[in-house]
Design an enzyme around this catalytic site. Structure first.
Site, short mmCIF file in Angstrom:
data_model
loop_
_atom_site.label_atom_id
_atom_site.label_comp_id
_atom_site.label_asym_id
_atom_site.label_seq_id
_atom_site.Cartn_x
_atom_site.Cartn_y
_atom_site.Cartn_z
N LYS A 131 57.94 -64.21 -26.23
CA LYS A 131 59.26 -64.31 -25.62
C LYS A 131 59.15 -64.82 -24.17
O LYS A 131 58.25 -65.59 -23.86
CB LYS A 131 59.98 -62.96 -25.67
CG LYS A 131 59.96 -62.31 -27.05
CD LYS A 131 60.95 -61.21 -27.19
CE LYS A 131 60.72 -60.49 -28.50
NZ LYS A 131 61.79 -59.62 -28.86
N GLY A 161 62.59 -54.86 -30.71
CA GLY A 161 62.42 -54.35 -29.36
C GLY A 161 62.98 -52.95 -29.15
O GLY A 161 63.11 -52.50 -28.02
N SER A 184 59.70 -54.28 -34.05
CA SER A 184 58.92 -53.11 -33.60
C SER A 184 57.65 -52.87 -34.40
O SER A 184 57.28 -51.73 -34.66
CB SER A 184 59.81 -51.86 -33.58
OG SER A 184 60.88 -52.04 -32.66
N GLU A 238 67.65 -63.42 -30.84
CA GLU A 238 67.97 -63.51 -29.40
C GLU A 238 68.59 -64.87 -29.07
O GLU A 238 69.42 -64.98 -28.18
CB GLU A 238 66.71 -63.23 -28.56
CG GLU A 238 66.35 -61.75 -28.61
CD GLU A 238 64.88 -61.43 -28.44
OE1 GLU A 238 64.10 -62.30 -28.02
OE2 GLU A 238 64.50 -60.29 -28.75
N ASN A 286 55.16 -63.45 -30.89
CA ASN A 286 56.23 -64.08 -30.11
C ASN A 286 56.23 -63.44 -28.72
O ASN A 286 56.66 -62.29 -28.57
CB ASN A 286 57.58 -63.83 -30.83
CG ASN A 286 58.76 -64.31 -30.01
OD1 ASN A 286 58.61 -65.05 -29.05
ND2 ASN A 286 59.95 -63.87 -30.40
N HIS A 300 65.84 -67.29 -34.02
CA HIS A 300 65.57 -65.91 -33.59
C HIS A 300 66.89 -65.25 -33.20
O HIS A 300 67.77 -65.90 -32.61
CB HIS A 300 64.59 -65.92 -32.42
CG HIS A 300 64.03 -64.56 -32.12
ND1 HIS A 300 64.76 -63.60 -31.47
CD2 HIS A 300 62.84 -63.99 -32.44
CE1 HIS A 300 64.03 -62.49 -31.37
NE2 HIS A 300 62.86 -62.71 -31.96
N GLU A 351 64.02 -60.20 -39.74
CA GLU A 351 64.00 -59.41 -38.51
C GLU A 351 65.35 -58.70 -38.32
O GLU A 351 66.26 -59.27 -37.70
CB GLU A 351 63.73 -60.31 -37.31
CG GLU A 351 62.40 -61.01 -37.37
CD GLU A 351 61.85 -61.26 -35.97
OE1 GLU A 351 60.73 -60.84 -35.71
OE2 GLU A 351 62.57 -61.85 -35.15
C1 PEP Z 1 60.49 -60.48 -32.16
O1 PEP Z 1 60.62 -60.85 -31.01
O2 PEP Z 1 60.58 -61.30 -33.07
C2 PEP Z 1 60.21 -59.06 -32.43
C3 PEP Z 1 60.13 -58.67 -33.66
O3 PEP Z 1 60.08 -58.21 -31.33
P1 PEP Z 1 59.48 -56.72 -31.32
O4 PEP Z 1 58.21 -56.75 -32.15
O5 PEP Z 1 59.21 -56.43 -29.89
O6 PEP Z 1 60.49 -55.83 -31.94
#
Ligand code: PEP
Length: 254
Positions: free
Chosen positions: A11, A170, A210, A96, A9, A94, A164
């Site tokens: 983003k 992040g 992460s 976000e 992803n 997601h 997640e």
């Molecule tokens: C994500 O955007 O779904 C995600 C898991 O981000 P990150 O790997 O940067 O934590």
């Protein structure tokens, strides 16, 4: 046997030329990794360019969002009709989107149904906040998100779910493999109660939060975890390749 799955992803990162360079950097090696489904999710404006670059390879394409209406006066939105010829996956729900764009379970449910109607495979994201996690409410939150997002959904074979935890996205603070495995077990329980055991065992469930080349093995060795949704590390060709190849090696040795 569920096919392992790794999605990147990107983003709101990479403008057009950066997106193309990133794909070129990993294209040949990524294509060579067999037995893992590999999906890149660049920003909307790069979908066409990335689609051209990955043509004829084993790499697939996903969008990061989609609206549930097919067309009309919805300024700034992207519809399934616009996506269906471009990509075969779409990330929906997601955290976000839930957090910054006020997406509710009801909206996510409409999006999931619409994506499935068009044959676009949804990657449904669910996850609890740190507050919920520390208060012992993870099971309650995850179960309720899964059930609400999938209410009234009748085709499950295209579905992918990503666990997640919001506190891990992040932040550099990933869950442990055991924590993620346990929660993914709960997601399978919710899927079982919505449909049946066969579907619960067949649906692919990913961990996201992460994930890096350094920690991917900890997740992939777990039996309930079928792969990862990768944010930050998917913007570095070397790291993403490492995540994908370790996944292939670990899952094929089991
Ligand atoms: C994500 O955007 O779904 C995600 C898991 O981000 P990150 O790997 O940067 O934590």
């Amino acid at each position: 046997m569920r096919t392992p799955f790794i999605a990147g992803n990107w983003k709101m990162n990479t403008e057009l030329t950066e997106a193309a360079s990133l794909v070129r950097e990993m294209l040949v090696e990524l294509d060579k990794v067999a037995d893992v489904e590999k999906v890149l999710c660049p920003p909307f404006i790069s979908l066409t360019a990335v689609k051209k670059l990955i043509k004829g390879t084993s790499i697939e394409l996903g969008a990061q969002n989609m609206y549930f209406e097919e067309k009309g006066a919805y300024t700034g939105e992207i519809s399934p009709i616009m996506l269906v010829d471009l990509c075969n996956f779409v990330i929906l729900g997601h955290s976000e989107r839930r957090q910054y764009f006020a997406e509710t379970d009801e909206v996510i449910n409409k999006k999931i149904k619409k994506a499935l109607q068009f044959g676009i495979k949804p990657i449904l994201c669910v996850g609890e906040t740190l507050e919920d996690n520390e208060a012992g409410r993870t099971e309650q939150v995850i179960t309720s998100q899964v059930k609400a997002a999938l209410a009234g959904v009748n085709s499950t074979d295209l579905l992918v779910v990503a666990y997640e935890p919001i506190w891990a996205i992040g932040t550099g603070r990933a869950a442990t493999g055991k924590q993620a495995n346990d929660t993914i077990g709960l997601i399978r329980n919710s899927v079982r109660s919505l449909w049946n055991n066969q579907i619960a065992q067949a649906v692919r469930v990913l961990y996201g939060g992460s994930v890096t080349g350094e920690n991917i093995a900890e997740f992939i060795i777990e039996t309930e975890i079928d792969g990862a949704l990768v944010g930050g590390a998917s913007l570095k060709a070397k790291d993403f390749l490492s995540i994908v190849s370790q996944t292939a090696a670990i899952k094929s040795s089991r």
